[in-house]
Scaffold this motif. Structure first.
Motif, PDB file in Angstrom:
ATOM      1  N   PHE A 172       0.870  -1.174   0.000  1.00 36.24           N
ATOM      2  CA  PHE A 172       0.000   0.000   0.000  1.00 36.24           C
ATOM      3  C   PHE A 172       0.902   1.217   0.000  1.00 36.24           C
ATOM      4  O   PHE A 172       1.775   1.350   0.857  1.00 36.24           O
ATOM      5  N   VAL A 173       0.724   2.100  -0.984  1.00 38.96           N
ATOM      6  CA  VAL A 173       1.526   3.312  -1.089  1.00 38.96           C
ATOM      7  C   VAL A 173       0.661   4.490  -0.668  1.00 38.96           C
ATOM      8  O   VAL A 173      -0.417   4.703  -1.222  1.00 38.96           O
ATOM      9  N   PHE A 174       1.157   5.226   0.323  1.00 33.13           N
ATOM     10  CA  PHE A 174       0.396   6.350   0.871  1.00 33.13           C
ATOM     11  C   PHE A 174       1.320   7.556   1.001  1.00 33.13           C
ATOM     12  O   PHE A 174       1.917   7.780   2.052  1.00 33.13           O
ATOM     13  N   PRO A 175       1.464   8.350  -0.071  1.00 34.31           N
ATOM     14  CA  PRO A 175       2.432   9.448  -0.071  1.00 34.31           C
ATOM     15  C   PRO A 175       1.960  10.743   0.582  1.00 34.31           C
ATOM     16  O   PRO A 175       2.733  11.687   0.680  1.00 34.31           O
ATOM     17  N   SER A 176       0.731  10.806   1.069  1.00 40.00           N
ATOM     18  CA  SER A 176       0.204  12.049   1.622  1.00 40.00           C
ATOM     19  C   SER A 176       0.994  12.498   2.857  1.00 40.00           C
ATOM     20  O   SER A 176       1.116  11.759   3.824  1.00 40.00           O
ATOM     21  N   PRO A 177       1.503  13.741   2.837  1.00 39.29           N
ATOM     22  CA  PRO A 177       2.230  14.257   4.004  1.00 39.29           C
ATOM     23  C   PRO A 177       1.314  14.924   5.025  1.00 39.29           C
ATOM     24  O   PRO A 177       1.775  15.393   6.054  1.00 39.29           O
ATOM     25  N   THR A 178       0.022  14.961   4.756  1.00 40.18           N
ATOM     26  CA  THR A 178      -0.887  15.710   5.631  1.00 40.18           C
ATOM     27  C   THR A 178      -1.846  14.835   6.422  1.00 40.18           C
ATOM     28  O   THR A 178      -2.741  15.357   7.088  1.00 40.18           O
ATOM     29  N   GLU A 179      -1.675  13.549   6.380  1.00 35.65           N
ATOM     30  CA  GLU A 179      -2.572  12.650   7.117  1.00 35.65           C
ATOM     31  C   GLU A 179      -2.349  12.815   8.613  1.00 35.65           C
ATOM     32  O   GLU A 179      -1.235  12.658   9.108  1.00 35.65           O
ATOM     33  N   THR A 180      -3.396  13.102   9.335  1.00 34.09           N
ATOM     34  CA  THR A 180      -3.278  13.357  10.766  1.00 34.09           C
ATOM     35  C   THR A 180      -3.106  12.086  11.573  1.00 34.09           C
ATOM     36  O   THR A 180      -2.188  11.974  12.381  1.00 34.09           O
ATOM     37  N   PHE A 181      -3.980  11.116  11.392  1.00 29.92           N
ATOM     38  CA  PHE A 181      -3.955   9.918  12.226  1.00 29.92           C
ATOM     39  C   PHE A 181      -3.406   8.679  11.525  1.00 29.92           C
ATOM     40  O   PHE A 181      -2.896   7.783  12.169  1.00 29.92           O
TER      41      PHE A 181
END
Length: 128
Positions: A22-31
């Motif tokens: 699973f690739v999750f590049p978002s730098p703004t994910e809070t939790f």
């Protein structure tokens, strides 16, 4: 499997568990709940070393942390896991084990501990 814009419940769990990573590049994910869901399904995660994600992924144990915006870093991590079945499988096992330790009581106690550190580590009880 029907698709109404997003997946939930059993369908989402099936997609996670059928995936190699699973690739999750978002730098703004809070939790980082989606990261935890992936790990719980035994799927390693490649995520941004930012926000809540960096405290969920154990770099090189349950997945890889890459610097936000570093396309080459993400590409290298993806290629590394897709071409190394043994490492990917071990990360899947480690990720599942790690996800099972993440209980709400522990998460809230950790959060309170962080808040106490920020406000000066006072041991004084506060009620408001």
């Amino acid at each position: 499997m029907s698709f109404s814009g997003y997946l939930t419940g059993k369908q989402l769990a099936e997609v996670y568990s059928a995936s190699d990573l699973f690739v999750f590049p978002s730098p703004t994910e809070t939790f980082g709940n989606v990261v935890l869901e992936s790990l719980a399904s035994g799927t390693p995660v490649i995520g941004a070393n930012s926000g809540g994600v960096k405290s969920i992924i154990r770099d090189r144990v349950t997945g890889h942390l890459c610097e936000p915006g570093n396309v080459q870093g993400f590409s290298d991590a993806i290629i590394n896991l897709l071409t190394n079945h043994k490492v990917r499988t071990q990360m899947g096992f480690e990720g599942r084990d790690h996800a099972l330790t993440q209980k709400w009581d522990k998460i809230f106690n950790d959060l309170i501990g962080h808040y106490e550190t920020v406000i000066g580590g006072s041991k004084e009880k506060r009620y408001a």
